[in-house]
Design an enzyme around this catalytic site. Structure first.
Site, PDB file in Angstrom:
ATOM      1  CG  ASN A   1      28.959  24.037 -19.710  1.00  0.00           C
ATOM      2  OD1 ASN A   1      27.751  24.122 -19.939  1.00  0.00           O
ATOM      3  ND2 ASN A   1      29.466  23.276 -18.749  1.00  0.00           N
ATOM      4  CD1 TRP A   2      27.153  30.119 -22.078  1.00  0.00           C
ATOM      5  CD2 TRP A   2      25.066  30.646 -22.677  1.00  0.00           C
ATOM      6  NE1 TRP A   2      27.219  31.167 -22.963  1.00  0.00           N
ATOM      7  CE2 TRP A   2      25.946  31.506 -23.354  1.00  0.00           C
ATOM      8  CE3 TRP A   2      23.692  30.787 -22.911  1.00  0.00           C
ATOM      9  CZ2 TRP A   2      25.515  32.501 -24.237  1.00  0.00           C
ATOM     10  CZ3 TRP A   2      23.247  31.763 -23.788  1.00  0.00           C
ATOM     11  CH2 TRP A   2      24.151  32.617 -24.446  1.00  0.00           C
ATOM     12  CE  LYS A   3      29.650  25.324 -15.457  1.00  0.00           C
ATOM     13  NZ  LYS A   3      30.403  25.012 -14.237  1.00  0.00           N
TER      14      LYS A   3
ATOM     15  CG  HIS B   1      30.383  19.399 -16.905  1.00  0.00           C
ATOM     16  ND1 HIS B   1      30.278  19.685 -15.565  1.00  0.00           N
ATOM     17  CD2 HIS B   1      31.046  20.434 -17.457  1.00  0.00           C
ATOM     18  CE1 HIS B   1      30.851  20.856 -15.322  1.00  0.00           C
ATOM     19  NE2 HIS B   1      31.331  21.330 -16.458  1.00  0.00           N
TER      20      HIS B   1
ATOM     21  CD  GLU C   1      28.896  22.003 -13.071  1.00  0.00           C
ATOM     22  OE1 GLU C   1      28.101  22.237 -14.002  1.00  0.00           O
ATOM     23  OE2 GLU C   1      29.797  22.804 -12.731  1.00  0.00           O
TER      24      GLU C   1
ATOM     25  CD  GLU D   1      35.574  21.086 -17.682  1.00  0.00           C
ATOM     26  OE1 GLU D   1      35.604  22.286 -17.987  1.00  0.00           O
ATOM     27  OE2 GLU D   1      34.521  20.480 -17.406  1.00  0.00           O
TER      28      GLU D   1
ATOM     29  N   GLY E   1      34.358  26.411 -11.331  1.00  0.00           N
ATOM     30  CA  GLY E   1      33.463  27.352 -10.662  1.00  0.00           C
ATOM     31  C   GLY E   1      33.957  27.816  -9.306  1.00  0.00           C
TER      32      GLY E   1
ATOM     33  CB  SER F   1      38.582  29.003 -12.439  1.00  0.00           C
ATOM     34  OG  SER F   1      37.652  28.468 -11.510  1.00  0.00           O
TER      35      SER F   1
END
Ligand code: PEP
Length: 246
Positions: A8-10, A92, A94, A162, A168, A206
């Site tokens: 996942n490159w975000k 997600h 985020e 997650e 992160g 992570s």
């Protein structure tokens, strides 16, 4: 089941980053696991060109729940599919935090992804406060029940556990913590759908080359959703290799 390494490159990646995607495809011309990269939507069509005839699949990071309409700035699942995505991450943490997304909306987004012929990667996970309060299993079970798409099958749905506090941050859940949650999720899924044993349960938080093998040895861990370590081929490739060897 075929395991899955998903990156996942975000909100990272300009056109130059496509060389990293190509690097992954060159390192893994014929992987024994599924490999998926989720660049920002702006790169999907170019990534699809860059990865044509490769074994690397493409995914998107979010979709709207509706098929089309007056939703300025949003993208429908069918648009992402046309751009080259075969999977969509939904829920997600985020997006749950930045956009206030809740289980009902996430379920609808997953159903939209499935209706567009894509795989829904449904993310769940507890916050640090929830873990410290001892409510981890309650929280992830409730998120799973609330956000599992109607019509979920092992083919069209992947679950990513997650822990929010591990994303992160460089903090990885311990093997015992991951094992407890994944076993519980498998049991919960078994009560909710047919074929639950074949649903891929990813761990995310992570994951990197240095810890991947240990994580992939945990029962009911069928792959990983990787953020930071998916941005560079040299970081992501060893994770793919570790999954192949698990
Ligand atoms: C993620 O974005 O889903 C994630 C797990 O990020 P990171 O690997 O950077 O913790």
């Amino acid at each position: 089941m075929r395991k899955l390494a998903a990156g996942n490159w975000k909100m990272n990646g300009m056109a130059a980053a496509l060389s990293e995607a190509r690097g992954v495809s060159i390192a893994h011309p014929n992987p024994s696991v599924d490999v998926l990269l989720c660049p920002p939507a702006t790169l999907l069509t170019r990534a699809a060109d860059a990865l044509a005839n490769s074994a690397i699949a493409l995914g998107a990071q979010d979709c709207h729940a509706a098929g089309n309409g007056a939703h300025t700035g949003d993208l429908a699942a069918s648009m992402l599919a046309e751009a080259g995505a075969s999977a969509v991450i939904v829920g997600h943490s985020e997006r749950r935090a930045d956009h206030g997304e809740g289980d009902e909306l996430i379920r609808a987004k997953g159903e939209a992804a499935i209706a567009a012929g894509m795989v829904a990667i449904v993310c769940i996970g507890e916050t640090l406060a929830e873990r410290e309060a001892g409510s981890t299993l309650h929280v992830v079970r409730s998120q799973l029940a609330g956000s599992l798409p109607l019509g979920a099958t092992p083919q069209n749905t992947v679950i990513a556990y997650e822990p929010v506090w591990a994303i992160g941050t460089g903090k990885v859940a311990t093997p015992e913590q991951i094992a407890e949650v994944h076993a519980d999720l498998r049991a919960a899924l078994t009560d909710m759908m047919d074929g639950a044993d074949a649903v891929r349960l990813l761990y995310g938080g992570s994951v990197k080359a240095a810890n991947a093998a240990e994580i992939f040895a945990i029962p009911h861990v069928d792959g990983a959703l990787v953020g930071g370590a998916s941005l560079k081929a040299e970081d992501f490739s060893p994770i793919v290799s570790a999954l192949e060897e698990a």
